[in-house]
Design an enzyme around this catalytic site. Structure first.
Site, PDB file in Angstrom:
ATOM      1  N   ARG A  45      -7.570  15.288   0.087  1.00  0.00           N
ATOM      2  CA  ARG A  45      -6.357  16.067   0.334  1.00  0.00           C
ATOM      3  C   ARG A  45      -5.609  16.230  -0.988  1.00  0.00           C
ATOM      4  O   ARG A  45      -5.940  15.570  -1.973  1.00  0.00           O
ATOM      5  CB  ARG A  45      -5.450  15.305   1.306  1.00  0.00           C
ATOM      6  CG  ARG A  45      -5.051  13.951   0.746  1.00  0.00           C
ATOM      7  CD  ARG A  45      -4.007  13.218   1.559  1.00  0.00           C
ATOM      8  NE  ARG A  45      -3.523  12.033   0.854  1.00  0.00           N
ATOM      9  CZ  ARG A  45      -4.101  10.844   0.877  1.00  0.00           C
ATOM     10  NH1 ARG A  45      -5.175  10.635   1.606  1.00  0.00           N
ATOM     11  NH2 ARG A  45      -3.588   9.832   0.187  1.00  0.00           N
ATOM     12  N   HIS A  96       0.806  -1.226   0.000  1.00  0.00           N
ATOM     13  CA  HIS A  96       0.000   0.000   0.000  1.00  0.00           C
ATOM     14  C   HIS A  96       0.836   1.273   0.000  1.00  0.00           C
ATOM     15  O   HIS A  96       0.303   2.368   0.158  1.00  0.00           O
ATOM     16  CB  HIS A  96      -1.009  -0.003   1.149  1.00  0.00           C
ATOM     17  CG  HIS A  96      -1.886  -1.219   1.149  1.00  0.00           C
ATOM     18  ND1 HIS A  96      -2.799  -1.455   0.150  1.00  0.00           N
ATOM     19  CD2 HIS A  96      -1.949  -2.293   1.978  1.00  0.00           C
ATOM     20  CE1 HIS A  96      -3.403  -2.617   0.381  1.00  0.00           C
ATOM     21  NE2 HIS A  96      -2.899  -3.149   1.471  1.00  0.00           N
TER      22      HIS A  96
HETATM   23  C1  MV4 Z   1      -9.892  -4.205  -3.446  1.00  0.00           C
HETATM   24  C2  MV4 Z   1      -8.995  -5.029  -4.159  1.00  0.00           C
HETATM   25  C3  MV4 Z   1      -9.528  -6.062  -4.914  1.00  0.00           C
HETATM   26  N1  MV4 Z   1     -10.865  -6.264  -4.927  1.00  0.00           N
HETATM   27  N2  MV4 Z   1     -11.207  -4.445  -3.509  1.00  0.00           N
HETATM   28  C4  MV4 Z   1      -6.622  -1.793  -0.985  1.00  0.00           C
HETATM   29  C5  MV4 Z   1      -6.719  -0.541  -0.220  1.00  0.00           C
HETATM   30  C6  MV4 Z   1      -8.087  -0.010  -0.378  1.00  0.00           C
HETATM   31  N3  MV4 Z   1      -8.037   1.340  -0.836  1.00  0.00           N
HETATM   32  C7  MV4 Z   1      -8.767  -0.913  -1.357  1.00  0.00           C
HETATM   33  N4  MV4 Z   1      -7.823  -1.931  -1.726  1.00  0.00           N
HETATM   34  C8  MV4 Z   1      -8.153  -2.949  -2.567  1.00  0.00           C
HETATM   35  N5  MV4 Z   1      -9.467  -3.184  -2.703  1.00  0.00           N
HETATM   36  C9  MV4 Z   1     -11.660  -5.457  -4.229  1.00  0.00           C
HETATM   37  N6  MV4 Z   1     -12.982  -5.702  -4.232  1.00  0.00           N
HETATM   38  C10 MV4 Z   1      -7.641  -4.757  -4.070  1.00  0.00           C
HETATM   39  C11 MV4 Z   1      -7.210  -3.728  -3.255  1.00  0.00           C
HETATM   40  C12 MV4 Z   1      -5.789  -3.533  -3.199  1.00  0.00           C
HETATM   41  C13 MV4 Z   1      -5.204  -2.363  -3.674  1.00  0.00           C
HETATM   42  C14 MV4 Z   1      -5.947  -1.321  -4.190  1.00  0.00           C
HETATM   43  C15 MV4 Z   1      -5.345  -0.172  -4.638  1.00  0.00           C
HETATM   44  C16 MV4 Z   1      -3.967  -0.061  -4.593  1.00  0.00           C
HETATM   45  C17 MV4 Z   1      -3.214  -1.060  -4.090  1.00  0.00           C
HETATM   46  C18 MV4 Z   1      -3.813  -2.230  -3.620  1.00  0.00           C
HETATM   47  C19 MV4 Z   1      -3.024  -3.238  -3.112  1.00  0.00           C
HETATM   48  C20 MV4 Z   1      -3.599  -4.369  -2.652  1.00  0.00           C
HETATM   49  C21 MV4 Z   1      -4.991  -4.518  -2.694  1.00  0.00           C
END
Ligand code: MV4
Length: 519
Positions: free
Chosen positions: A308, A251
């Protein structure tokens, strides 16, 4: 700006310019805000902790106020002390930067209640986006696609299993209060639900003080694509296109670019329209970002809105020609945005976050004094940094030392320019992510733009092992010889000046990037 009316200017009326802004932050973003302010004729007040008494942001600002000891809970997070400092200095606005107090609803409210201009979205909009389930509902109500899932907190693992079965495994358990990946668990099959439920709830409670959890369909192999928006206080809301932010680890974003290699003009138009709908529905003004997942089939799903200015805003500035931090200050003070219609990106911009971490050692944080710093420059290169030679890097704050941003007419040119800029960069005294970024710029998959949110984790072993080029090996051999000569003469070669020292430092750089130990 009236000192007693914290926000609005009469529409169409003359806007009294801001005179002085307090910057409630440190590091590169504090400098960024100070620079934008000065360009607009606004004086700046820096705040600093004891660890930052000699930091560049303190010296570059017009004034500086000490707010406490090094730990941020005793300094940069002391909202009341910061507001008091603004009032004592006669500032009429506070810019929070990112992190620290930037997304605290209570702080936005307290700044406004103190009769100061808050350079950010309304407290009510921060609150509206604070709950992920509330943000999802707002999106759904405004025809913005979200990942299939429920929007209410679930009563327990049995209900979660029923809901999950409806969507089909794998699913993702998410914290309702969450964001940033905390309280998130993948559930691949029905039998895993009970354990995942407990883990997600525990983590959600720890991170947010709220153990509400809900279910979404798990999207496999998506990209993280976000849309920059900015709104004024007269109802105008602009979308400034997307940023591709998939190159991240745990992240933490490492590399961002604009536009995204995966976004067509048509997709951009649809994502921008969706982002504007969400922002309007939240009563948004000022700069903000809507985060989306983009799946392999080209479907996008709204995740959350960051209320932000973000670290990676410069790539958008490069391809739109718009100074986002200046516009944050202007719209906060009641100025209207220009009506320019749809904005198409011009060229390509890439940002590398230079951190004090050692990628070859599990990204272990590195501390110490920056003994020598050579900053990249030249065409299409921007260096946004909060450190300089002599800065001491500790563990109190974020490890990001600088952002290196490169622009090119095409993605290929931007990558080549970034590679060239990274070659120029020399940071002595601490480990940095520089070599890691060099290797990413050299990587065929990255060059093809073939990234998703798991790409970096997957590719890291290959990146760290990638063999240096013959050219670099040749340079390394020369560097070893030159370094030995330099040391026998005493002192740094750079102190001798001349073209020879420039060439030498490039070789020393090459030697380091090859993992060779300079004597
Ligand atoms: C998800 C996903 C896959 N499927 N939702 C990670 C942090 C939060 N902002 C939402 N995130 C994710 N949600 C679904 N339904 C994968 C992630 C995710 C991710 C998203 C954005 C940037 C980096 C990430 C790293 C791992 C997982």
């Amino acid at each position: 700006m009236s000192a007693t009316n914290g926000r609005n200017q009469p529409p169409g009326g003359g806007v009294r310019p801001l005179r002085k802004v307090l910057v409630a932050n440190r590091g590169e973003i504090a400098l960024r805000v100070i620079r934008a302010s000065r360009e607009l004729g606004i004086a700046s007040v820096a705040v600093y902790s004891d660890a930052d008494a000699q930091a560049p942001h303190v010296h570059v600002a017009d004034e500086a106020v000490r707010i406490g000891p090094a730990p941020s809970p005793e300094s940069y997070l002391k909202g009341e002390a910061i507001i008091a400092a603004a009032q004592a200095a006669g500032a009429d606005a506070i810019h929070p930067g990112y992190g620290f107090l930037s997304e605290r609803e209570w702080f936005a409210r307290a700044v406004r209640d103190a009769g100061l201009v808050w350079v950010g979205p309304p407290a009510e909009a921060i609150a509206a986006m604070g709950s992920k389930t509330a943000a999802r509902k707002l999106a759904v109500a405004n025809d913005v696609p979200v990942v299939p899932g429920n929007t209410e907190a679930l009563s327990g693992p049995d209900e979660a299993e029923r809901v999950a079965a409806g969507y089909g495994f794998p699913v993702l358990l998410k914290a309702a209060a969450g964001g940033g990946g905390k309280g998130m668990r993948v559930v691949n099959a029905s039998g895993e639900m009970r354990g995942a439920w407990e883990a997600a709830r525990r983590e959600a409670m720890q991170a947010f003080g709220d153990d509400a959890v809900y279910v979404e369909k798990f999207i496999e192999g998506p990209r993280h694509v976000e849309i920059q928006v900015i709104g004024d206080q007269h109802g105008a809301m602009m979308a400034l296109g997307e940023r591709e932010c998939s190159v991240q680890r745990r992240h933490q974003k490492m590399i961002e670019e604009a536009p995204s290699p995966a976004v067509t003009a048509d997709l951009r138009a649809r994502m921008c329209a969706a982002a504007v709908r969400v922002a309007r529905a939240a009563g948004y003004s000022n700069a903000g970002t809507c985060e989306f997942l983009l799946d392999r089939a080209g479907n996008f799903y709204f995740l959350e809105m960051n209320t932000r200015i973000q670290v990676e805003h410069p790539v958008t500035e490069y391809v739109t020609g718009m100074d986002l931090v200046q516009w944050q200050l202007r719209v906060a003070n009641g100025e209207a945005l220009p009506d320019v219609g749809a904005i198409e990106p011009r060229g390509w911009a890439i940002e590398c976050r230079i951190t004090s971490e050692d990628p070859s050692n599990g990204f272990l944080p590195s501390t110490g004094r920056i003994e020598f710093l050579r900053v990249p420059a030249g065409p299409g290169v921007r260096w946004d940094s909060g450190v300089e030679a002599g800065s001491v890097v500790g563990l109190h704050y974020d490890p990001m030392l600088a952002k290196l941003i490169a622009w090119g007419a095409t993605r290929e040119e931007a990558v080549a320019r970034m590679h060239r800029a990274l070659l120029e960069l020399v940071v002595d005294g601490i480990e940095t992510s520089r070599e890691f970024h060099l290797r990413v710029m050299e990587d065929p998959e990255f060059r093809a733009g073939a990234v998703d949110i798991q790409w970096l984790e997957r590719r890291l072993p290959a990146l760290l092992e990638s063999r240096p080029s013959d050219e670099d090996l040749r340079r390394a051999a020369i560097a070893a010889a030159l370094t030995a000569r330099r040391d026998s003469a005493g002192g740094r070669a750079v102190a001798t000046g001349g073209a020879g020292s420039v060439a030498e430092s490039a070789w020393v750089r090459a030697a380091r990037s090859d993992g060779m130990r300079c004597p």
